[in-house]
Design an enzyme around this catalytic site. Sequence first.
Site, PDB file in Angstrom:
ATOM      1  N   TYR A  80      36.806  29.095  21.305  1.00  0.00           N
ATOM      2  CA  TYR A  80      38.220  28.716  21.474  1.00  0.00           C
ATOM      3  C   TYR A  80      38.605  27.715  20.381  1.00  0.00           C
ATOM      4  CZ  TYR A  80      42.359  29.337  24.261  1.00  0.00           C
ATOM      5  OH  TYR A  80      43.609  29.724  24.680  1.00  0.00           O
TER       6      TYR A  80
ATOM      7  N   GLY B   5      43.578  33.249  27.364  1.00  0.00           N
ATOM      8  CA  GLY B   5      44.658  32.602  26.618  1.00  0.00           C
ATOM      9  C   GLY B   5      45.935  32.488  27.427  1.00  0.00           C
TER      10      GLY B   5
ATOM     11  N   HIS C 168      44.716  37.164  26.069  1.00  0.00           N
ATOM     12  CA  HIS C 168      44.833  37.729  24.724  1.00  0.00           C
ATOM     13  C   HIS C 168      44.493  39.225  24.795  1.00  0.00           C
ATOM     14  CE1 HIS C 168      44.566  38.033  20.404  1.00  0.00           C
ATOM     15  NE2 HIS C 168      44.711  36.758  20.229  1.00  0.00           N
TER      16      HIS C 168
HETATM   17  C1  LCV Z   1      43.325  44.245  26.428  1.00  0.00           C
HETATM   18  C2  LCV Z   1      43.029  44.660  28.665  1.00  0.00           C
HETATM   19  C3  LCV Z   1      42.817  43.293  28.934  1.00  0.00           C
HETATM   20  C4  LCV Z   1      42.883  42.393  27.831  1.00  0.00           C
HETATM   21  N1  LCV Z   1      43.130  42.903  26.600  1.00  0.00           N
HETATM   22  O1  LCV Z   1      41.982  46.407  35.702  1.00  0.00           O
HETATM   23  O2  LCV Z   1      40.403  32.888  26.270  1.00  0.00           O
HETATM   24  S1  LCV Z   1      39.658  33.767  25.390  1.00  0.00           S
HETATM   25  O3  LCV Z   1      38.986  33.048  24.329  1.00  0.00           O
HETATM   26  O4  LCV Z   1      38.756  34.592  26.148  1.00  0.00           O
HETATM   27  C5  LCV Z   1      40.844  34.821  24.661  1.00  0.00           C
HETATM   28  C6  LCV Z   1      40.264  35.492  23.458  1.00  0.00           C
HETATM   29  C7  LCV Z   1      41.359  35.786  25.678  1.00  0.00           C
HETATM   30  O5  LCV Z   1      42.381  35.545  26.311  1.00  0.00           O
HETATM   31  O6  LCV Z   1      40.608  36.911  25.872  1.00  0.00           O
HETATM   32  C8  LCV Z   1      41.013  37.799  26.965  1.00  0.00           C
HETATM   33  C9  LCV Z   1      40.493  37.163  28.255  1.00  0.00           C
HETATM   34  N2  LCV Z   1      40.819  38.032  29.401  1.00  0.00           N
HETATM   35  C10 LCV Z   1      39.903  38.469  30.275  1.00  0.00           C
HETATM   36  O7  LCV Z   1      38.700  38.185  30.168  1.00  0.00           O
HETATM   37  C11 LCV Z   1      40.395  39.371  31.378  1.00  0.00           C
HETATM   38  C12 LCV Z   1      39.973  40.812  31.024  1.00  0.00           C
HETATM   39  N3  LCV Z   1      40.453  41.732  32.074  1.00  0.00           N
HETATM   40  C13 LCV Z   1      39.823  41.837  33.286  1.00  0.00           C
HETATM   41  O8  LCV Z   1      38.855  41.116  33.626  1.00  0.00           O
HETATM   42  C14 LCV Z   1      40.393  42.837  34.238  1.00  0.00           C
HETATM   43  O9  LCV Z   1      41.217  43.730  33.505  1.00  0.00           O
HETATM   44  C15 LCV Z   1      41.254  42.189  35.340  1.00  0.00           C
HETATM   45  C16 LCV Z   1      40.343  41.358  36.290  1.00  0.00           C
HETATM   46  C17 LCV Z   1      42.340  41.278  34.710  1.00  0.00           C
HETATM   47  C18 LCV Z   1      41.955  43.303  36.135  1.00  0.00           C
HETATM   48  O10 LCV Z   1      40.952  44.217  36.528  1.00  0.00           O
HETATM   49  P1  LCV Z   1      41.387  45.681  36.986  1.00  0.00           P
HETATM   50  O11 LCV Z   1      40.125  46.366  37.405  1.00  0.00           O
HETATM   51  O12 LCV Z   1      42.517  45.571  37.923  1.00  0.00           O
HETATM   52  P2  LCV Z   1      41.136  46.998  34.479  1.00  0.00           P
HETATM   53  O13 LCV Z   1      40.033  46.076  34.111  1.00  0.00           O
HETATM   54  O14 LCV Z   1      40.787  48.415  34.765  1.00  0.00           O
HETATM   55  O15 LCV Z   1      42.224  46.927  33.291  1.00  0.00           O
HETATM   56  C19 LCV Z   1      43.314  47.852  33.247  1.00  0.00           C
HETATM   57  C20 LCV Z   1      43.510  48.172  31.769  1.00  0.00           C
HETATM   58  O16 LCV Z   1      43.941  46.994  31.088  1.00  0.00           O
HETATM   59  C21 LCV Z   1      43.029  46.723  30.029  1.00  0.00           C
HETATM   60  C22 LCV Z   1      41.703  47.336  30.456  1.00  0.00           C
HETATM   61  O17 LCV Z   1      40.891  47.571  29.322  1.00  0.00           O
HETATM   62  C23 LCV Z   1      42.190  48.604  31.115  1.00  0.00           C
HETATM   63  O18 LCV Z   1      42.527  49.496  30.066  1.00  0.00           O
HETATM   64  P3  LCV Z   1      42.280  51.096  30.273  1.00  0.00           P
HETATM   65  O19 LCV Z   1      43.236  51.482  31.360  1.00  0.00           O
HETATM   66  O20 LCV Z   1      42.585  51.667  28.941  1.00  0.00           O
HETATM   67  O21 LCV Z   1      40.823  51.237  30.685  1.00  0.00           O
HETATM   68  N4  LCV Z   1      42.896  45.287  29.850  1.00  0.00           N
HETATM   69  C24 LCV Z   1      42.624  44.373  30.792  1.00  0.00           C
HETATM   70  N5  LCV Z   1      42.556  43.144  30.266  1.00  0.00           N
HETATM   71  N6  LCV Z   1      42.730  41.064  27.976  1.00  0.00           N
HETATM   72  N7  LCV Z   1      43.292  45.151  27.439  1.00  0.00           N
END
Ligand code: LCV
Length: 259
Positions: free
Chosen positions: A138, A108, A64
């Site tokens: 959730y 999600g 999400h």
């Molecule tokens: C917006 C993002 C996101 C993102 N949204 O790259 O299931 S529930 O209940 O939790 C539901 C509500 C849900 O689905 O929630 C989201 C759950 N997703 C996560 O927890 C994954 C969040 N992301 C991460 O842990 C990391 O981004 C991963 C491991 C996927 C990749 O790590 P990496 O170091 O390669 P960054 O974290 O630097 O992310 C690159 C850009 O994408 C944005 C993040 O904020 C960053 O933005 P900026 O370049 O502006 O800093 N991003 C990542 N995930 N779900 N934005």
Amino acid sequence: MDFIKLAQDGHIGTIVLDNPKKLNALSHDLVDGIIDALKRLEEAEARVVILRAQPGARVWSAGHDVGELPEGGRDPLGWDDPLRHLVRTIETCRMPVIAMIEGGVWGGAVETVLACDIVIASPGATFAVTPARLGVPYNVSGMMTFMSAASLRIVKELAFTAAPISAERAERIGMINHVVAAEQLEAFTLGMATTIANNAPLSIGVMKEQLRVLAGAKPVSPRGFEKVQGLRRVVYDSHDYHEGIRAFKEKRAPVFTGR
Ligand code: LCV
């Protein structure tokens, strides 16, 4: 149709998630693109759909779009949330949807993949159920999607740890159908799609709907449903939910207090 690519070859449709800058986060726009593509393929008499990310993706989808989640006081995954529309569209569209997975699948997006009919992944793929990581409650039908894909004990481990599991483990526990070497993944998936497309589409469409109705036939009393919904409100009205969302946006570790 923003952030996706759509192609059709005979009766086989392919939808590619294509917003690598946001790691294919399931934003309103990207979800609308997938839903629109599924509807177009249904009208174009596709008989099977492959849902995938761009080739070689490190992250299939980051789940999400956290930036689109409310910061408290409102159900973050209510009936009209884009993710809920997406899951329902995948489950009710006539054509089998095959999720072809490379890279990490988060939150999600795991439910989205598990709502697909068949899941084929490369060995490097991982799956992480993340509500506990963000402090999110959730939603009920989402938990049933997980419960339809894995045993209760596995669902609890995935939900309580929020830790990614490997494609091999997911296959071993029956959560996904196949793990296929990355270099054979496309050909293997296309082969299965071709087999399905050459079978009887009416029979397949009816069996898909039969299985959806029967799998979803879980007796929950109105009082039981109200209780579960009420418990969710305790979470999304909590300090921890607000903290989880803020911490993500501020790129810091959340400090959960249980309040
Ligand atoms: C917006 C993002 C996101 C993102 N949204 O790259 O299931 S529930 O209940 O939790 C539901 C509500 C849900 O689905 O929630 C989201 C759950 N997703 C996560 O927890 C994954 C969040 N992301 C991460 O842990 C990391 O981004 C991963 C491991 C996927 C990749 O790590 P990496 O170091 O390669 P960054 O974290 O630097 O992310 C690159 C850009 O994408 C944005 C993040 O904020 C960053 O933005 P900026 O370049 O502006 O800093 N991003 C990542 N995930 N779900 N934005």
